[in-house]
Design a protein around this motif. Structure first.
Motif, short mmCIF file in Angstrom:
data_model
loop_
_atom_site.label_atom_id
_atom_site.label_comp_id
_atom_site.label_asym_id
_atom_site.label_seq_id
_atom_site.Cartn_x
_atom_site.Cartn_y
_atom_site.Cartn_z
N PHE A 168 -41.67 31.04 33.21
CA PHE A 168 -40.27 31.16 33.60
C PHE A 168 -40.08 30.50 34.96
CE2 PHE A 168 -39.01 35.32 31.21
CZ PHE A 168 -39.21 34.67 30.01
N ALA A 169 -39.03 29.73 35.09
CA ALA A 169 -38.81 28.97 36.32
C ALA A 169 -38.61 29.87 37.53
CB ALA A 169 -37.60 28.05 36.15
N GLU A 170 -38.00 31.03 37.34
CA GLU A 170 -37.60 31.82 38.51
C GLU A 170 -38.57 32.95 38.84
OE1 GLU A 170 -36.45 34.99 35.63
OE2 GLU A 170 -37.06 32.90 35.63
N ARG A 171 -39.77 32.96 38.25
CA ARG A 171 -40.65 34.10 38.41
C ARG A 171 -41.81 33.84 39.37
NH1 ARG A 171 -39.43 39.26 36.10
NH2 ARG A 171 -37.97 38.88 34.40
N ALA A 172 -42.03 34.85 40.21
CA ALA A 172 -43.25 34.93 41.01
C ALA A 172 -43.80 36.33 40.78
CB ALA A 172 -42.96 34.69 42.50
N ALA A 173 -44.68 36.45 39.80
CA ALA A 173 -45.09 37.77 39.33
C ALA A 173 -46.00 38.50 40.31
CB ALA A 173 -45.79 37.64 37.98
N HIS A 217 -46.03 31.70 43.00
CA HIS A 217 -45.23 31.40 41.81
C HIS A 217 -46.15 31.35 40.60
CE1 HIS A 217 -42.55 29.29 39.02
NE2 HIS A 217 -41.56 29.69 39.80
N ASN A 218 -45.59 31.68 39.43
CA ASN A 218 -46.39 31.70 38.21
C ASN A 218 -47.02 30.36 37.90
OD1 ASN A 218 -45.68 34.35 37.96
ND2 ASN A 218 -44.35 34.10 36.18
N MET A 219 -46.35 29.25 38.25
CA MET A 219 -46.95 27.95 37.97
C MET A 219 -48.22 27.74 38.80
SD MET A 219 -44.49 25.06 39.74
CE MET A 219 -43.03 25.65 38.93
N GLU A 220 -48.27 28.31 40.01
CA GLU A 220 -49.48 28.22 40.82
C GLU A 220 -50.61 29.02 40.19
OE1 GLU A 220 -48.57 27.95 45.33
OE2 GLU A 220 -47.23 29.48 44.51
N LEU A 221 -50.28 30.17 39.64
CA LEU A 221 -51.30 31.03 39.05
C LEU A 221 -51.92 30.40 37.81
CD1 LEU A 221 -52.75 33.71 39.39
CD2 LEU A 221 -50.94 34.80 38.06
N VAL A 222 -51.09 29.83 36.92
CA VAL A 222 -51.67 29.22 35.72
C VAL A 222 -52.46 27.95 36.08
CG1 VAL A 222 -50.02 30.22 34.10
CG2 VAL A 222 -49.50 28.00 35.17
N ALA A 223 -52.04 27.25 37.13
CA ALA A 223 -52.81 26.09 37.58
C ALA A 223 -54.19 26.55 38.07
CB ALA A 223 -52.07 25.35 38.69
N ALA A 224 -54.22 27.67 38.77
CA ALA A 224 -55.49 28.17 39.29
C ALA A 224 -56.43 28.62 38.18
CB ALA A 224 -55.22 29.34 40.25
N LEU A 282 -42.22 29.61 46.67
CA LEU A 282 -42.41 28.19 46.97
C LEU A 282 -41.30 27.60 47.82
CD1 LEU A 282 -43.74 26.80 43.56
CD2 LEU A 282 -45.01 27.01 45.70
N GLY A 283 -40.07 28.07 47.62
CA GLY A 283 -38.96 27.53 48.38
C GLY A 283 -38.06 26.66 47.54
N THR A 284 -37.39 25.72 48.18
CA THR A 284 -36.39 24.88 47.54
C THR A 284 -36.88 23.44 47.50
OG1 THR A 284 -34.59 26.30 48.28
CG2 THR A 284 -34.00 24.07 47.61
N PHE A 285 -36.73 22.83 46.33
CA PHE A 285 -37.15 21.45 46.12
C PHE A 285 -36.01 20.65 45.53
CE2 PHE A 285 -41.06 23.79 46.26
CZ PHE A 285 -42.03 22.93 46.77
N THR A 286 -35.76 19.49 46.11
CA THR A 286 -34.79 18.56 45.53
C THR A 286 -35.49 17.51 44.68
OG1 THR A 286 -34.87 17.21 47.53
CG2 THR A 286 -33.13 18.87 47.39
#
Length: 309
Positions: free
Chosen positions: A45-50, A61-68, A93-97
């Motif tokens: 999910f884009a908005e999740r930091a579990a 953020h969840n994307m960091e966890l699955v990468a790890a 993570l913050g805001t990214f453009t």
């Protein structure tokens, strides 16, 4: 539409974090094909930091966890919850453009789920929003359907053709269903190859053991047909079995290898907005061994924060 393989393409499992972050489009698809069934894809999910998100927005953020835990590619689902059309706001993570800057930050290519059905406009598979995401650096667009949205294979073929025409030949478009999505219809080789004919360079197939009626024999026939048509196949676990116990791994993982899929997908249903990372790890070890799994895990961790606002 037949896609010729790219000669001398590096295997995705041999790339370091900088090379992974820069990977996108047809080059990504070719790198997956070159890895011979050893690519791990995790959807979150884009908005999740579990993990300990914190009121101040800090956390993981969840994307960091699955990468790890071994993911080569990360795909963001329910993008409208984090993207306003110009910038991504991600807890922890913050805001990214720029999605390219986000990819460099986590050291993985970042794909986006879009859908053909009755979904929020910003998540709908239209050329306008798809082009914005590609211009921001999305590595691939996964055209699929979330539960209850009524997505059909005919609908997916239509939006695939529209986006291919609007985005050109270099964009990675992976198309297909991970479950019925509220529109029950049998998975067949003909339905999947129709997505390739519409312009998909990757096709999504529910793995045997995850959806009723998807047998090893049917799946193997469909995988061969799609690959013969020039596309890669992503075998998906999208029926909440991404939160099963690790003893399901040998059945799902080795069956996936047997039927010949190019990439192995884990859905986002367990810890809020992601799979069980231990299951992801065990599956990765099953399909590519500890050497490649540990190497990918060691390339996790945050890089230099570049381009974040």
């Amino acid at each position: 539409m037949h896609h010729k393989p790219v000669e001398n393409t590096a295997r995705i499992l041999d790339l370091d974090r900088e090379e992974l972050a820069a990977l996108r489009g047809r080059e990504l698809t070719a790198a997956v094909a070159a890895a011979e069934g050893r690519t791990m894809v995790a959807e979150v999910f884009a908005e999740r930091a579990a993990l300990i998100p914190g009121e101040d927005g800090r956390g993981v953020h969840n994307m960091e966890l699955v990468a790890a835990f071994g993911a080569d590619i990360v795909v963001l689902n329910l993008i409208e919850r984090a993207w306003d059309g110009t910038k991504l706001t991600l807890p922890g993570l913050g805001t990214f453009t720029s999605i390219a800057d986000l990819a460099a930050h986590i050291g993985r290519p970042v794909g986006i789920n879009l859908e053909p059905g009755d979904v929020p406009e910003i998540r709908r598979a239209t050329p306008e929003y798809a082009k914005r995401l590609v211009d921001m650096g999305a590595a691939m667009l996964c055209l699929t359907a979330n539960p209850g949205t009524g997505g059909s294979y005919d609908g997916l073929a239509r939006v695939t053709a529209v986006l291919r025409k609007g985005l050109g030949d270099d964009v990675a478009l992976w198309s297909g269903k991970m479950h019925h999505a509220g529109h029950p219809e049998r998975v067949t080789a003909a339905r999947l190859t129709s997505l390739v004919e519409a312009g998909a360079d990757g096709v999504v197939l529910p793995l045997p053991g995850t959806m009723p009626g998807v047998t090893k024999e049917l799946a193997a026939e469909a995988v061969a047909a799609v690959q013969d048509a020039g596309a890669v196949v992503m075998g998906a676990i999208g029926t909440s079995q991404e939160g099963s116990h690790t003893n399901v791994v040998p059945q799902l993982a080795l069956t996936a290898k047997e039927i010949g899929v190019d990439a192995h997908h884990f859905g986002d249903s367990f810890i809020p907005g992601m799979c069980d990372p231990e299951l992801l790890y065990s599956y990765s070890v099953a399909v590519r061994g500890r050497r490649h799994t540990w190497n990918r895990m060691a390339l996790g961790g945050r890089g230099t924060r570049g381009g974040a606002c």
